[in-house]
Design a protein around this motif. Structure first.
Motif, PDB file in Angstrom:
ATOM      1  N   CYS A  58      27.408  82.623  68.912  1.00 21.60           N
ATOM      2  CA  CYS A  58      27.237  81.717  68.307  1.00 21.60           C
ATOM      3  C   CYS A  58      27.846  80.278  67.688  1.00 21.60           C
ATOM      4  O   CYS A  58      28.792  80.431  67.780  1.00 21.60           O
ATOM      5  N   THR A  59      27.819  79.248  68.578  1.00 23.34           N
ATOM      6  CA  THR A  59      27.931  77.824  68.008  1.00 23.34           C
ATOM      7  C   THR A  59      27.476  77.732  67.212  1.00 23.34           C
ATOM      8  O   THR A  59      26.813  77.218  66.457  1.00 23.34           O
ATOM      9  N   VAL A  60      28.545  77.551  66.068  1.00 23.40           N
ATOM     10  CA  VAL A  60      29.089  77.283  64.522  1.00 23.40           C
ATOM     11  C   VAL A  60      29.029  76.019  64.189  1.00 23.40           C
ATOM     12  O   VAL A  60      30.392  75.323  64.377  1.00 23.40           O
ATOM     13  N   TYR A  61      28.371  74.900  64.251  1.00 18.89           N
ATOM     14  CA  TYR A  61      28.669  73.585  63.083  1.00 18.89           C
ATOM     15  C   TYR A  61      29.586  73.526  62.152  1.00 18.89           C
ATOM     16  O   TYR A  61      29.242  73.822  61.039  1.00 18.89           O
ATOM     17  N   THR A  74      32.880  72.068  66.482  1.00 24.33           N
ATOM     18  CA  THR A  74      32.382  72.926  66.150  1.00 24.33           C
ATOM     19  C   THR A  74      33.225  73.854  66.403  1.00 24.33           C
ATOM     20  O   THR A  74      34.363  73.966  66.813  1.00 24.33           O
ATOM     21  N   PHE A  75      32.833  75.462  66.105  1.00 28.66           N
ATOM     22  CA  PHE A  75      33.664  76.769  66.364  1.00 28.66           C
ATOM     23  C   PHE A  75      32.438  78.098  67.109  1.00 28.66           C
ATOM     24  O   PHE A  75      31.205  78.000  66.603  1.00 28.66           O
ATOM     25  N   THR A  76      32.936  78.439  67.888  1.00 28.19           N
ATOM     26  CA  THR A  76      32.291  79.669  68.397  1.00 28.19           C
ATOM     27  C   THR A  76      32.901  81.646  67.838  1.00 28.19           C
ATOM     28  O   THR A  76      33.563  81.091  67.229  1.00 28.19           O
ATOM     29  N   PHE A 106      39.555  76.370  58.878  1.00 25.67           N
ATOM     30  CA  PHE A 106      38.943  75.310  58.204  1.00 25.67           C
ATOM     31  C   PHE A 106      38.388  75.059  59.260  1.00 25.67           C
ATOM     32  O   PHE A 106      38.538  74.491  60.475  1.00 25.67           O
ATOM     33  N   PRO A 107      37.069  75.281  59.162  1.00 19.50           N
ATOM     34  CA  PRO A 107      36.158  75.990  58.099  1.00 19.50           C
ATOM     35  C   PRO A 107      36.064  76.846  58.569  1.00 19.50           C
ATOM     36  O   PRO A 107      36.099  77.682  59.783  1.00 19.50           O
ATOM     37  N   TRP A 108      35.560  78.319  58.393  1.00 18.39           N
ATOM     38  CA  TRP A 108      35.349  79.301  58.126  1.00 18.39           C
ATOM     39  C   TRP A 108      33.337  79.679  57.711  1.00 18.39           C
ATOM     40  O   TRP A 108      32.118  80.264  58.199  1.00 18.39           O
TER      41      TRP A 108
END
Length: 221
Positions: A58-61, A74-76, A106-108
């Protein structure tokens, strides 16, 4: 014969009362059972943070991707890792949290495509193997009888009283019910309105980088 009738009346009433005792007991037991069932149902409905396994990476924006949004880092979350689903923004995107980052990076909280989210994992008060609900812009709530509450994802503008106030620390952007609807980074600027809530703890702002209205903590400004 009159004295006999006088005796029969209380005896008849007493007998009726005895005969009613099982029915009263059954009613009381039924009421207790109904209350216990309602309590169990309420507990299940009000579990706020349900964990799922990432079905794929999941790529999280940082913020909801849309035209005009900038600095959207982003983080994954790798496949198989746990994430927390909070609500669906629409048919494509959901707000999730990475428990592994919570309070450490940050962010989570952030936005990811719904199709990367797998089934619920074993956890207390929620069954495993369940898909993410299809509800749109509704999150689990412990204050609503239904167990769900609308998310104010797109909030209306308000009167701006200060332009370009500097953000001094990491902050989440919230709606009226305190659902996360975005993130704000230190060094960004926001336009401050005259709206407050929770005795001034939360300030209503417009975030140009996120292209979104919402509440940030006053201590972040």
């Amino acid at each position: 014969m009159r004295p006999a009738l006088a005796v029969q009346t209380p005896v008849t009433l007493a007998l009726a009362a005895v005969l009613c005792l099982p029915a009263a007991a059954d009613a009381a037991a039924g009421a207790r059972s109904d209350a216990q069932t309602a309590a169990r149902t309420a507990t299940a409905q009000t579990k706020l943070f349900v964990r799922y396994a990432a079905g794929s990476t999941c790529t999280v924006y940082l913020n909801y991707p849309k035209p005009g949004v900038v600095a959207n880092t982003t983080f994954t979350i790798p496949a198989g890792r746990h994430l927390i689903w909070r609500y669906n923004v629409d048919g494509e995107w959901a707000l999730v949290s990475d428990p592994g980052r919570a309070h450490d990076a940050f962010p989570w909280w952030g936005f990811t495509r719904r199709d990367c989210i797998g089934k619920s994992v074993p956890q207390q008060d929620y069954p495993a193997g369940q898909p993410v609900p299809d509800r749109i812009q509704e999150g689990r709530s412990n204050v609503s009888p239904s167990g769900w509450r609308p998310v104010g994802f797109t909030l209306p503008p308000a009167r701006i009283v200060e332009q370009r106030r500097l953000v001094t620390r990491n902050a989440t952007l919230r709606d009226e019910a305190n659902f996360v609807i975005g993130n704000v980074l230190p060094g960004w600027h926001v336009h401050v309105s005259d709206k407050r809530r929770s005795q001034g703890h939360w300030v209503y702002v417009f975030v140009p980088n996120a292209q979104r209205w919402g509440y940030v903590e006053a201590t972040a400004l």
